[in-house]
Design a protein around this motif. Structure first.
Motif, mmCIF file in Angstrom:
data_model
loop_
_atom_site.group_PDB
_atom_site.id
_atom_site.type_symbol
_atom_site.label_atom_id
_atom_site.label_comp_id
_atom_site.label_asym_id
_atom_site.label_seq_id
_atom_site.Cartn_x
_atom_site.Cartn_y
_atom_site.Cartn_z
ATOM 1 N N THR A 120 0.856 -1.225 -0.200
ATOM 2 C CA THR A 120 0.028 -0.002 -0.053
ATOM 3 C C THR A 120 0.893 1.347 0.009
ATOM 4 O O THR A 120 2.088 1.238 0.111
ATOM 5 C CB THR A 120 -0.989 -0.015 1.109
ATOM 6 N N TYR A 145 -3.438 1.830 4.342
ATOM 7 C CA TYR A 145 -3.731 0.527 4.510
ATOM 8 C C TYR A 145 -5.337 -0.035 4.006
ATOM 9 O O TYR A 145 -5.518 -1.026 3.744
ATOM 10 C CB TYR A 145 -3.493 0.193 5.723
ATOM 11 N N ARG A 147 -7.132 0.781 1.896
ATOM 12 C CA ARG A 147 -7.700 0.320 0.508
ATOM 13 C C ARG A 147 -7.401 -1.209 0.500
ATOM 14 O O ARG A 147 -8.051 -1.792 -0.273
ATOM 15 C CB ARG A 147 -6.469 0.800 -0.387
#
Length: 346
Positions: A120, A145, A147
């Motif tokens: 990420t 994070y 995502r």
């Protein structure tokens, strides 16, 4: 003594349970099919040699694999046993919902053999292509994070659409389809710092650790830093987490004299980075391990991070020839890995 509890430097013999390799899949830009085909051939060879896993890198706007889902879909139809992984997909350059559809499809095609790994944050050289990727909206993209947690929810079967049911002759689902049972439990995170390793553990991901880590607290010994990150991951994860180490190993048992000279020159050209923090984040690079398998095995057994894992994805050097990779994979499986306690599950 549990592996995670071993003190740094303990030379207790490690039994390697899973053997993998990692390739970047370089190709000639004038003839890209050739490089992709040789990558598929290497994965087929890995399966014949008994490797447990084959992993591909992702490289955007370079002459390496830009679409690991596509390459691994092809590999899934040319193999039957070997696990197929990505190390790693930079999630900041992906639409998580669309990627979930692609990777779920690959997992279904492979019979549940996919092990996707992710990173990420801001992808490499993001500023150079962010307008092409997210024209006018790149500032609004959440590259954190969160995502990855959103992606995991999609492959886990969380609701993504408010409409489900039949419309005319077509049926619609509220979740990502196809649904790949078990895929959400086979997700990996590529961590290079204690913070990211701890996050991966606390959030239930498996851990990929490579030949590059971030120096911390003034420590510049690569093995000690990597071991500390693995221990932090295991402390946060508890039971059930897997850790894979990805060092560059170059056994020379069956290499020709010309190959040995080329391999040693390659390692020597990179040796200046070892033990010296690089860039603003102070990244540390592991030494490339070149030599007979017995010598490499001894160095691995002395490595504090290797002492804390039971699976590896040894990284193939970027710029070697196909015949070199065949020799390396053959020597890793036939000579090196047995010295590490591994035996093929054919």
């Amino acid at each position: 003594m549990a592996r995670a509890d071993r003190p740094v430097g303990d030379r207790q013999t490690v039994t390697l349970r899973r053997l993998g390799f990692l390739t970047i899949g370089l190709f000639d830009p004038a003839q890209p099919r050739g490089g992709h085909e040789t990558t598929l051939q290497l994965i087929e060879l890995g399966e014949r040699l008994g490797f447990d896993s084959a992993w591909v890198r992702q490289r955007h706007l370079q002459f390496g694999i830009s679409s690991p889902a596509t390459v691994l879909a092809a590999a899934s139809q040319r193999t039957s046993r070997i696990s197929l992984g990505t190390a790693v997909i930079p999630l900041g350059a992906e639409n998580p919902l669309r990627l979930a559809e692609d990777l779920a499809t690959v997992d279904v095609l492979s019979g549940g053999r996919l092990n996707p790994g992710f990173s990420t944050g801001t992808p490499m050289h993001f500023d150079d292509y962010k307008e092409a990727l997210y024209p006018g909206t790149w500032r609004d993209e959440d590259l954190s994070y969160a995502r990855l947690l959103r992606f995991r929810g999609f492959v886990r079967g969380d609701q993504v659409s408010s409409f489900t049911g039949r419309e005319g002759i077509e049926d619609y689902s509220e979740r990502v389809e196809p649904f790949a049972a078990g895929l959400a439990e086979r997700l990996w995170y590529g961590a290079g710092s204690t913070r990211s390793a701890r996050w991966a553990g606390a959030n239930g991901f498996h851990l990929l650790t490579s030949s590059v880590v971030q120096s911390e607290n003034g420590v510049t010994d690569f093995g000690a830093v990597q071991r500390a990150q693995i221990d932090a991951y295991r402390e946060a994860r508890g039971e059930g987490g897997r850790v894979s180490q990805g060092l560059v190993v170059i056994p020379t048992d069956s290499a020709t004299a010309a190959q040995v000279e080329r391999y040693r020159s390659y390692a020597a050209s990179r040796a200046h980075r070892v033990g010296v923090p690089q860039g603003p984040r102070g990244m540390l690079f592991a030494a490339d391990l070149v030599g007979p398998s017995a010598e490499i095995a001894s160095r691995l057994h002395d490595d504090p991070a290797f002492q804390a894992v039971d699976e590896v994805a040894f990284a193939l050097p970027f710029s070697f020839e196909h015949d070199d990779y065949v020799q390396l994979l053959t020597d890793i499986a036939a000579s090196l890995a047995p010295l590490l306690g591994w035996s093929p599950q054919l």
